[in-house]
Design a protein around this motif. Sequence first.
Motif, short mmCIF file in Angstrom:
data_model
loop_
_atom_site.label_atom_id
_atom_site.label_comp_id
_atom_site.label_asym_id
_atom_site.label_seq_id
_atom_site.Cartn_x
_atom_site.Cartn_y
_atom_site.Cartn_z
N ARG A 1 0.70 -1.38 0.10
CA ARG A 1 -0.06 0.06 -0.24
C ARG A 1 0.91 1.18 -0.09
N VAL A 2 0.54 2.17 -0.79
CA VAL A 2 1.43 3.54 -0.87
C VAL A 2 0.27 4.63 -0.64
N LEU A 3 0.72 5.11 0.75
CA LEU A 3 -0.16 6.28 1.25
C LEU A 3 0.84 7.67 0.94
N HIS A 4 0.12 8.67 0.37
CA HIS A 4 1.13 9.76 -0.15
C HIS A 4 0.52 11.10 0.24
N GLY A 5 0.91 12.17 0.00
CA GLY A 5 0.54 13.51 0.10
C GLY A 5 -0.30 13.56 1.42
N ALA A 6 -1.63 14.01 1.58
CA ALA A 6 -2.35 14.23 2.64
C ALA A 6 -2.83 12.87 3.38
N ALA A 7 -2.84 11.88 2.92
CA ALA A 7 -3.00 10.63 3.57
C ALA A 7 -1.85 9.98 4.54
N ALA A 8 -0.67 10.90 4.19
CA ALA A 8 0.42 10.67 5.23
C ALA A 8 0.42 11.32 6.72
N ASP A 9 -0.84 12.17 6.59
CA ASP A 9 -0.84 12.60 7.97
C ASP A 9 -1.85 11.77 8.62
N PHE A 10 -1.38 11.16 9.34
CA PHE A 10 -2.22 10.06 10.08
C PHE A 10 -3.28 10.66 10.98
#
Length: 342
Positions: A167-176
């Motif tokens: 799974r690759v989480l990037h951009g805004a999705a990296a702000d958990f």
Amino acid sequence: MRGYIGQYESAGAAIYAELERGQLLWIGVADRSAGIVDDLVLGFDGLVVGHQFKTAKFPGTFTVETIFTGADGLLKPLVKAWRGLRKNDPGSRVEIRLVVNDYPSVNDKPGGTAPAHSAAFLDEFERFSNRSLQEWRASSWSRLIETLRQASGLDDDDFEQFLHALRVLHGAAADFVQFHKLSPEQARLAAEIAMVLPKLVTDVRDKDRWSREELLQELGWRDPAKTRHLHRFPVGAYAQRNRDTELSLIQALRAVDQGYVALVGPPGRASPHYYRWRCLPSPMFGSCAIWLSCQAQRRGWGEGRPMTSWKMLQHRCATEACWVCASGMIPNMKGVSSLVRS
């Protein structure tokens, strides 16, 4: 140092969200079996999830080919980490999460037809996470997929399994904190976890993994749901959690992709509490706006609402998926109507 701070903040938010859902068994920090995904490993029944966090002070853009197969490419280290966790946890499915706060490029062209940029590929990769290798090879991304397969050093079968695990989480999705929809108070508690994590890494006991109970002990929490009082409505002194109900509701929510799921219970059982606290917030679900309360208005218990418009509720729930109650699943509105009217 900044990279580590961002890593621990994200890890704290992820751990808090899973503690809240009640299915987390253990965590790993600097887990020696996890390779590059040792930033955080979450252990569940039959599932192990490893995380690699890459946090930039000023987020930029990346291409899929550069981040995976460039000079400092992450593909081979991620494959090694995936293999390490599978070997260490042979009875569990392993998932690998690459979390970057940079954004995928819209200016490169690794694909064969428009849109052919990295952002389009990752969007498709996320939406079709179980696509077979054969299907990828028949798509417009065939060249990119073959480049990644060759760079991975895996045969076709293993590479397909790796793609399903990645799974690759990037951009805004990296702000958990935002990804897990934590409230300010929940974010504060997640920050407490973040402060403890580096202490676990350097702890003289030299442990790779910490059970849920050990983590709560290090935090000084008996139970985050009972000791922190995050619920927003009055709860009696003798109110207790019901884990069977919590897990049944979470499983029912995960089994559907649209419609409504409702928790129906007798007076004083805090059904709204389970909706708002145990299952939300979560990146998996939207908000639950409806709850039923059969208690008498004159008693004024909890957050009870008089049932003034049953027909309106029936209309809003016309596309309901299922209803969960103490006696099991009620498949349709007729069953709910009979239960509530009784």
